[in-house]
Write a protein that holds these residues in place. Structure first.
Motif, PDB file in Angstrom:
ATOM      1  N   GLN A 119       0.850  -1.197   0.000  1.00  0.00           N
ATOM      2  CA  GLN A 119       0.000   0.000   0.000  1.00  0.00           C
ATOM      3  C   GLN A 119       0.881   1.241   0.000  1.00  0.00           C
ATOM      4  OE1 GLN A 119      -2.572   1.560  -0.906  1.00  0.00           O
ATOM      5  NE2 GLN A 119      -4.136   0.846   0.543  1.00  0.00           N
ATOM      6  N   GLU A 120       0.521   2.234  -0.803  1.00  0.00           N
ATOM      7  CA  GLU A 120       1.257   3.495  -0.844  1.00  0.00           C
ATOM      8  C   GLU A 120       0.703   4.414   0.239  1.00  0.00           C
ATOM      9  OE1 GLU A 120       1.376   5.161  -4.746  1.00  0.00           O
ATOM     10  OE2 GLU A 120       2.150   3.337  -5.669  1.00  0.00           O
ATOM     11  N   ILE A 121       1.461   4.560   1.316  1.00  0.00           N
ATOM     12  CA  ILE A 121       1.027   5.350   2.468  1.00  0.00           C
ATOM     13  C   ILE A 121       1.849   6.632   2.517  1.00  0.00           C
ATOM     14  CG2 ILE A 121       0.809   5.386   4.981  1.00  0.00           C
ATOM     15  CD1 ILE A 121       0.451   2.344   4.854  1.00  0.00           C
ATOM     16  N   ASP A 122       1.169   7.760   2.700  1.00  0.00           N
ATOM     17  CA  ASP A 122       1.835   9.066   2.627  1.00  0.00           C
ATOM     18  C   ASP A 122       2.494   9.474   3.935  1.00  0.00           C
ATOM     19  OD1 ASP A 122       1.009  10.147  -0.166  1.00  0.00           O
ATOM     20  OD2 ASP A 122      -0.845   9.357   0.704  1.00  0.00           O
ATOM     21  N   VAL A 123       1.897   9.102   5.064  1.00  0.00           N
ATOM     22  CA  VAL A 123       2.501   9.365   6.380  1.00  0.00           C
ATOM     23  C   VAL A 123       2.233   8.143   7.253  1.00  0.00           C
ATOM     24  CG1 VAL A 123       2.534  10.814   8.438  1.00  0.00           C
ATOM     25  CG2 VAL A 123       2.194  11.874   6.194  1.00  0.00           C
ATOM     26  N   ILE A 124       3.297   7.602   7.850  1.00  0.00           N
ATOM     27  CA  ILE A 124       3.198   6.397   8.668  1.00  0.00           C
ATOM     28  C   ILE A 124       4.089   6.577   9.888  1.00  0.00           C
ATOM     29  CG2 ILE A 124       4.971   5.297   7.228  1.00  0.00           C
ATOM     30  CD1 ILE A 124       3.723   2.596   7.834  1.00  0.00           C
ATOM     31  N   GLY A 150      10.851   7.655   3.056  1.00  0.00           N
ATOM     32  CA  GLY A 150      10.758   8.996   3.615  1.00  0.00           C
ATOM     33  C   GLY A 150       9.401   9.365   4.164  1.00  0.00           C
ATOM     34  N   ASN A 151       8.403   8.488   4.009  1.00  0.00           N
ATOM     35  CA  ASN A 151       7.060   8.771   4.528  1.00  0.00           C
ATOM     36  C   ASN A 151       6.873   8.292   5.966  1.00  0.00           C
ATOM     37  OD1 ASN A 151       6.499   9.825   2.041  1.00  0.00           O
ATOM     38  ND2 ASN A 151       5.358   8.048   1.307  1.00  0.00           N
ATOM     39  N   TYR A 152       7.778   7.459   6.442  1.00  0.00           N
ATOM     40  CA  TYR A 152       7.765   7.002   7.840  1.00  0.00           C
ATOM     41  C   TYR A 152       8.400   8.109   8.683  1.00  0.00           C
ATOM     42  CZ  TYR A 152       7.848   3.340  11.503  1.00  0.00           C
ATOM     43  OH  TYR A 152       7.616   2.581  12.627  1.00  0.00           O
ATOM     44  N   LEU A 153       7.672   8.566   9.718  1.00  0.00           N
ATOM     45  CA  LEU A 153       8.152   9.659  10.565  1.00  0.00           C
ATOM     46  C   LEU A 153       8.232   9.203  12.012  1.00  0.00           C
ATOM     47  CD1 LEU A 153       6.042  12.600   9.059  1.00  0.00           C
ATOM     48  CD2 LEU A 153       8.347  11.842   8.414  1.00  0.00           C
ATOM     49  N   ALA A 154       9.270   9.665  12.718  1.00  0.00           N
ATOM     50  CA  ALA A 154       9.482   9.315  14.131  1.00  0.00           C
ATOM     51  C   ALA A 154       9.944  10.566  14.861  1.00  0.00           C
ATOM     52  CB  ALA A 154      10.505   8.191  14.258  1.00  0.00           C
ATOM     53  N   SER A 155       8.990  11.374  15.273  1.00  0.00           N
ATOM     54  CA  SER A 155       9.320  12.676  15.858  1.00  0.00           C
ATOM     55  C   SER A 155       9.891  12.576  17.263  1.00  0.00           C
ATOM     56  CB  SER A 155       8.073  13.568  15.871  1.00  0.00           C
ATOM     57  OG  SER A 155       7.597  13.787  14.551  1.00  0.00           O
ATOM     58  N   ASN A 156       9.554  11.519  17.996  1.00  0.00           N
ATOM     59  CA  ASN A 156      10.053  11.408  19.369  1.00  0.00           C
ATOM     60  C   ASN A 156      10.577  10.007  19.677  1.00  0.00           C
ATOM     61  OD1 ASN A 156       7.386  10.324  19.349  1.00  0.00           O
ATOM     62  ND2 ASN A 156       7.171  10.669  21.552  1.00  0.00           N
ATOM     63  N   LEU A 157      11.191   9.380  18.682  1.00  0.00           N
ATOM     64  CA  LEU A 157      11.650   8.001  18.859  1.00  0.00           C
ATOM     65  C   LEU A 157      13.026   7.799  18.231  1.00  0.00           C
ATOM     66  CD1 LEU A 157      11.170   5.016  19.611  1.00  0.00           C
ATOM     67  CD2 LEU A 157       9.920   4.762  17.444  1.00  0.00           C
ATOM     68  N   ASP A 158      13.958   7.289  19.037  1.00  0.00           N
ATOM     69  CA  ASP A 158      15.300   6.929  18.580  1.00  0.00           C
ATOM     70  C   ASP A 158      15.499   5.431  18.728  1.00  0.00           C
ATOM     71  OD1 ASP A 158      15.854   9.579  18.099  1.00  0.00           O
ATOM     72  OD2 ASP A 158      17.068   9.864  19.906  1.00  0.00           O
ATOM     73  N   ILE A 159      16.515   4.915  18.028  1.00  0.00           N
ATOM     74  CA  ILE A 159      16.875   3.500  18.111  1.00  0.00           C
ATOM     75  C   ILE A 159      18.384   3.384  18.121  1.00  0.00           C
ATOM     76  CG2 ILE A 159      16.864   3.171  15.596  1.00  0.00           C
ATOM     77  CD1 ILE A 159      15.658   0.351  16.133  1.00  0.00           C
ATOM     78  N   LEU A 160      18.871   2.335  18.747  1.00  0.00           N
ATOM     79  CA  LEU A 160      20.289   2.005  18.655  1.00  0.00           C
ATOM     80  C   LEU A 160      20.472   1.210  17.365  1.00  0.00           C
ATOM     81  CD1 LEU A 160      21.062   0.962  22.348  1.00  0.00           C
ATOM     82  CD2 LEU A 160      21.241   3.222  21.290  1.00  0.00           C
ATOM     83  N   ASP A 161      21.126   1.819  16.398  1.00  0.00           N
ATOM     84  CA  ASP A 161      21.314   1.195  15.097  1.00  0.00           C
ATOM     85  C   ASP A 161      21.927  -0.193  15.286  1.00  0.00           C
ATOM     86  OD1 ASP A 161      22.299   0.366  12.569  1.00  0.00           O
ATOM     87  OD2 ASP A 161      22.476   2.448  11.909  1.00  0.00           O
ATOM     88  N   PRO A 162      21.212  -1.269  14.863  1.00  0.00           N
ATOM     89  CA  PRO A 162      21.726  -2.628  15.095  1.00  0.00           C
ATOM     90  C   PRO A 162      23.030  -2.911  14.359  1.00  0.00           C
ATOM     91  CG  PRO A 162      19.786  -2.679  13.671  1.00  0.00           C
ATOM     92  CD  PRO A 162      19.896  -1.277  14.188  1.00  0.00           C
ATOM     93  N   ARG A 163      23.379  -2.069  13.397  1.00  0.00           N
ATOM     94  CA  ARG A 163      24.615  -2.284  12.650  1.00  0.00           C
ATOM     95  C   ARG A 163      25.804  -1.586  13.302  1.00  0.00           C
ATOM     96  NH1 ARG A 163      21.259  -0.146   7.575  1.00  0.00           N
ATOM     97  NH2 ARG A 163      21.038   1.436   9.214  1.00  0.00           N
TER      98      ARG A 163
END
Length: 620
Positions: A119-124, A150-163
């Motif tokens: 599915q083409e989702i504009d903001v997720i 670029g449509n996936y947004l995370a305004s208040n969420l960080d992750i420890l890059d698994p790489r």
């Protein structure tokens, strides 16, 4: 209940073949429908789908699958383009955990990630369920985020890059774009509520702190914005969304703001002021939310097709679409031949193939009756929690080395996610009822006088200082306003109502008298006309946070029976933190060091299916 249809409504009575894309799904039923309130800018919204991308295979009202949704979106895009309107798609998280299509695969999500991305989702954005385990949040970062370009947004969420192990944003904080047809300049964000139950590879910043950060303040100071769009796995009427609303209003006192919410599994609409509102669109692929706005400025495109006849003032409208092909065909002016797209058919075929690979239709047994999470009170013979408390837990919760020791078992109702329908109990049913990896733990030899007080504390029946989160309890699938309205008038009684699986086709006695089928009858801040399908109401009942089962206690028939001095206190591992808090509130000093695994290697999901095999054997 009989409905006399006003002239503004239509009745969909198409008779055709091929109503259900998934082979085992029932046909949807005719029902009176309200039209979609198209505007200048329009939205389709999904949230809390929890793996139900095959649709509901025992409920005619919700049989649309993800392929059908793709076809719906394409047909509505065509209509929008033809009329010079814009249509955007939004998803606000909790796409995982809750259905065999996701949970039965190894690794989990093996099929659903590829299905969902079609599915083409504009903001997720993300939900809390994507973050409970390191594996699922890593999958979001490495697969889902890049899938949406670029449509996936995370305004208040960080992750420890698994790489690399470096702390980075899960996805871009925000994005600005201009709509295709109207040239509406949109500034979009993607938030998560102030969640604290995430695995230690992710970091959720509180919303209150986020809106004070430099990047956010710089973003909202952009003066060339026609609409602020806030997508989030957040309650609409919550401190988090009110913080965002106030932060934007401090800079832009009259720019329209559209919020999309999630997490509570309800259909809901909320007004922040006369130029800001929010929509939440239910759960489990039961609902496709439709939202429209008319009267927006179009600063990004001077030659946008004029909709001035509609645009004298700002107007927000909403509709909650029942996820079935009757509704979809009507809203797209199509039929079983003209509605499906090649893309949609292909995705439906992907779903059917995945279900076959996972053997989701394999039967463990045949349920003799419907058992409800919220459509029956607790306790009651029709309550799934009474069934669990009285029949299932006493049979399945037993550690061989301690089976003669009285045990008090506590299970949170939120761990049971959906109803059981009379008929086949399959591998898929197992995961829709209990999708979580819920193991048992225990504390041995707890004084019974202490243990028996825990249920009241966890159910907040006594004054206390222990804060118990609402996630412990089974979600009520309607708002308090909708629940109250259902109890005011005549409703379908669950003693005589066999569920959506057993609805009767429409057969009106005259042209204007339409018997309604039971379903959602939403009451929200905009009134009671939001549902696209007009139903007779159903009562939904609040259930406690936890239930308790007492096992191997002395029986009342024993003349020498008395309460045990001590018991094994057994509970689902998810609530361990709250068990220990409640025990401290009672003046004990139990801590993690006193807890042990109980029936190590066994989980509630598998134990339920074993019970069904032994007690509900036979094909339907």
């Amino acid at each position: 209940m009989i409905l006399r249809i006003p002239s503004c409504l239509v009745l969909l009575t198409i008779v055709a073949f091929g109503w259900s894309t998934q082979p085992s799904a029932p046909e949807p039923l005719s029902a009176p429908l309200r039209e979609l309130p198209w505007g200048q800018l329009n939205f389709l919204h999904t949230t809390d789908t929890h793996g139900w991308h095959a649709g509901h295979l025992q409920e005619p009202s919700f049989t649309g699958d993800w392929g059908d949704y793709i076809s719906l979106a394409q047909r509505l895009h065509e209509k929008a383009d033809n009329e010079g309107r814009d249509l955007l798609l939004i998803d606000t998280g909790d796409r995982i955990e809750g259905n065999g299509l996701y949970d039965a695969s190894d690794p989990k999500g093996k099929y659903t990630r590829d299905i969902f991305k079609e599915q083409e989702i504009d903001v997720i954005c993300t939900g809390n369920h994507e973050l409970y385990h390191k594996s699922s949040s890593d999958n979001e970062f490495l697969s889902t985020v890049p899938n949406f370009h670029g449509n996936y947004l995370a305004s208040n969420l960080d992750i420890l890059d698994p790489r690399s192990g470096e702390r980075v944003p899960l996805a871009p904080r925000f994005k600005k774009f201009t709509t295709k047809n109207q040239g509406i300049r949109v500034l979009a964000f993607g938030f998560l509520f102030d969640f604290t139950g995430n695995a230690n590879n992710t970091i959720v910043e509180t919303v209150e702190k986020t809106v004070q950060q430099r990047w956010f303040l710089e973003a909202i100071h952009d003066r060339e914005v026609d609409l602020f769009l806030v997508a989030g796995h957040v309650l609409l009427d919550s401190p988090e969304y009110h913080s965002i609303f106030k932060a934007i209003r401090a800079v832009h006192w009259d720019t329209p703001i559209q919020f999309f919410g999630g997490h509570t599994h309800i259909r809901d609409y909320f007004k922040y002021d006369n130029k800001a509102c929010g929509l939440e669109s239910g759960r489990y692929m039961e609902t496709i939310g439709f939202m429209s706005i008319t009267g927006l400025s179009t600063g990004g495109q001077s030659r946008a097709r004029s909709l001035n006849a509609e645009s004298n003032s700002l107007k927000f409208s909403r509709r909650y679409i029942d996820n079935n092909l009757y509704s979809f065909h009507h809203h797209t002016s199509s039929n079983s031949t003209t509605f499906p797209t090649d893309h949609g058919r292909n995705v439906s075929a992907m779903i059917a193939s995945a279900r076959k690979d996972l053997k989701l239709d394999h039967q463990f047994g045949c349920a003799p009756q419907d058992l409800w999470t919220n459509r029956a009170p607790f306790p009651h013979k029709n309550s799934i929690f009474s069934w669990l408390q009285v029949q299932v837990l006493p049979d399945i919760v037993s550690e061989p080395s301690r089976k003669r020791i009285p045990r008090l078992v506590i299970v949170n109702t939120g761990g049971i996610r959906f109803d059981i329908f009379k008929g086949p109990f399959t591998i898929d049913t197992t995961y829709t009822v209990s999708p979580f990896t819920s193991a048992f733990r225990y504390i041995k030899d707890v004084p019974f006088q202490t243990a028996k007080r825990l249920k009241r504390i966890l159910n907040q029946e006594v004054p206390q200082l222990v804060e118990i989160p609402h996630e412990l309890a089974a979600h009520l699938p309607v708002s308090s306003k909708t629940q109250a309205a259902a109890f005011e008038g005549p409703v379908e009684n669950f003693d005589h109502y066999d569920g959506f699986a057993h609805q009767m086709p429409l057969s009106p006695s005259s042209e204007d008298e339409i018997p309604l089928i039971p379903g959602y009858t939403t009451h929200d801040a905009a009134g009671s006309d939001g549902d696209d399908t007009i139903h007779s109401p159903i009562k939904f009942y609040t259930v406690p946070n936890v239930i308790e089962s007492r096992i191997a206690f002395p029986t009342s028939e024993d003349e020498n029976a008395k309460e045990p001095e001590t018991v094994d206190l057994v509970y689902i591992d998810f609530i361990e933190r709250y068990m220990l808090l409640a025990l401290k509130f009672l003046g004990t000093d139990y801590d993690m060091g006193d807890t042990e695994a109980y029936m190590e290697g066994k989980e509630l999901t598998g134990l339920i299916s074993e019970w069904v095999e032994e007690n509900w054997e036979g094909d339907c």
